[in-house]
Design a protein around this motif. Structure first.
Motif, short mmCIF file in Angstrom:
data_model
loop_
_atom_site.label_atom_id
_atom_site.label_comp_id
_atom_site.label_asym_id
_atom_site.label_seq_id
_atom_site.Cartn_x
_atom_site.Cartn_y
_atom_site.Cartn_z
N CYS A 19 1.89 1.30 13.34
CA CYS A 19 1.35 0.56 12.21
C CYS A 19 0.46 1.46 11.36
CB CYS A 19 0.56 -0.66 12.69
SG CYS A 19 -0.69 -0.32 13.93
N ARG A 20 0.65 1.40 10.05
CA ARG A 20 -0.11 2.25 9.17
C ARG A 20 0.01 1.75 7.74
NH1 ARG A 20 3.85 7.54 9.74
NH2 ARG A 20 5.74 6.52 9.07
N THR A 21 -0.82 2.31 6.88
CA THR A 21 -0.78 2.00 5.46
C THR A 21 -0.37 3.25 4.71
OG1 THR A 21 -2.60 0.44 5.76
CG2 THR A 21 -2.09 1.10 3.52
N ILE A 22 0.61 3.11 3.83
CA ILE A 22 1.16 4.25 3.10
C ILE A 22 1.09 3.96 1.62
CG2 ILE A 22 3.21 5.68 2.73
CD1 ILE A 22 4.14 4.78 5.53
N VAL A 142 7.13 -5.32 7.52
CA VAL A 142 6.81 -4.34 6.50
C VAL A 142 6.52 -5.06 5.18
CG1 VAL A 142 7.62 -2.36 5.15
CG2 VAL A 142 8.24 -2.56 7.57
N LEU A 143 5.43 -4.68 4.54
CA LEU A 143 5.10 -5.17 3.22
C LEU A 143 5.29 -4.03 2.21
CD1 LEU A 143 3.88 -7.10 1.10
CD2 LEU A 143 1.61 -6.32 1.83
N CYS A 168 -4.28 -7.72 3.37
CA CYS A 168 -2.90 -7.44 3.76
C CYS A 168 -2.85 -6.46 4.93
CB CYS A 168 -2.13 -6.88 2.57
SG CYS A 168 -1.80 -8.07 1.26
N ARG A 169 -3.70 -5.45 4.89
CA ARG A 169 -3.74 -4.48 5.98
C ARG A 169 -4.19 -5.14 7.28
NH1 ARG A 169 -7.67 -1.12 5.59
NH2 ARG A 169 -6.80 0.46 6.96
N VAL A 180 2.34 -1.26 5.79
CA VAL A 180 2.16 -1.59 4.38
C VAL A 180 2.49 -0.36 3.56
CG1 VAL A 180 0.55 -2.28 2.58
CG2 VAL A 180 0.39 -3.34 4.84
N VAL A 181 3.41 -0.51 2.61
CA VAL A 181 3.80 0.59 1.73
C VAL A 181 3.59 0.12 0.30
CG1 VAL A 181 5.61 2.20 1.05
CG2 VAL A 181 5.55 1.31 3.39
#
Length: 268
Positions: A19-22, A142-143, A168-169, A180-181
């Protein structure tokens, strides 16, 4: 079509399960340069992902064409319930010119001040949360958001957008163990305080940052631009937490060739 849109969709195809934010940042500093369509996609990695795509810039048919060039059918994914697509261009007309019985994800367009994104967050939360009954066939939600800079143009403040992304995160990355992208533009050289606040805030929140820009020397038929990649790994010691790489690229019909600086075939 938009190269940035191609990158955003290709990013989803290349995600790993962690899980990560990009964020993807196209820098508009050299006229006429192209944005990359990313590397060869891996459809098998996306097979078990439930995707919520908030598209504020282009239509579904646009992204479907992009997906077909990358070997993926968005139409099929939507029909089997894997993809939930919010088409901002079409939905905005419904919100502005038709009465709504229930709150719409883009309800903020009709509100004075346009600063409340709660309805959009609720839509994303309801879309990606697994059903209470039965085992969901989809894993790793995935968002995708294309793109956040548009919200600023619609009158939403940078702080409100950052708060929205924080929620959202917390839901997608922390609670649901997903990704999250998001895409945000960097208007380099322009005095846009709100966009700079948004860009800096997202950069601090993100685990992976991809930044594309044209060559400083101008157009070149063999090198279309430069891609900078920055990883932030909180589990590593302080000195090893950030790792960056820079590639140059050439756009081809259905993929992109990446190479180190000065290593293109034209140079060699």
């Amino acid at each position: 079509f938009s190269r940035a849109s191609t990158v955003l969709w290709a990013l989803f195809l290349g995600l790993h399960s962690s899980c990560r934010t990009i964020i993807f940042i196209p820098v508009h500093n050299v006229p006429g340069t192209q944005q990359p369509s990313q590397h060869h996609p891996r459809q098998d990695r996306a097979a078990n992902c439930k995707v919520c795509f908030v598209a504020l810039v282009q239509s579904f048919s646009h992204y479907n064409i992009v997906g077909q060039k990358l070997g993926v059918s968005l139409t099929a994914a939507r029909e089997r319930g894997q993809l939930v697509f919010l088409e901002g261009l079409k939905s905005s007309v419904e919100v502005l010119f038709h009465s709504q019985e229930e709150p719409h994800p883009l309800q903020f367009l009709r509100e004075a001040g346009a600063g409340n994104l709660q309805s959009l967050y609720t839509f994303i939360q309801d879309t990606l949360k697994p059903a209470d009954s039965g085992e969901s066939p989809w894993k790793c939600p995935v968002l995708l958001v294309d793109n956040l800079s548009v919200l600023l143009s619609l009158g939403v403040g940078a702080v409100a957008v950052l708060d929205f992304m924080q929620y959202c995160r917390a839901t997608v990355c922390c609670e649901l163990k997903g990704n999250v992208v998001a895409l945000v533009h960097d208007t380099e050289g322009a005095e846009d305080e709100e966009n700079n606040i948004l860009l800096n805030g997202l950069s601090h929140q993100s685990h992976l940052i991809l930044r594309t820009q044209g060559l400083a020397t101008g157009f070149c038929k063999d090198v279309h631009g430069q891609l900078s990649i920055l990883w932030r790994r909180s589990s590593q010691p302080t000195a090893q937490r950030a790792r960056s790489l820079t590639y140059q690229y050439k756009i081809q019909d259905k993929n992109v060739s990446f190479f180190a600086k000065g290593m293109s075939r034209a140079v060699l």
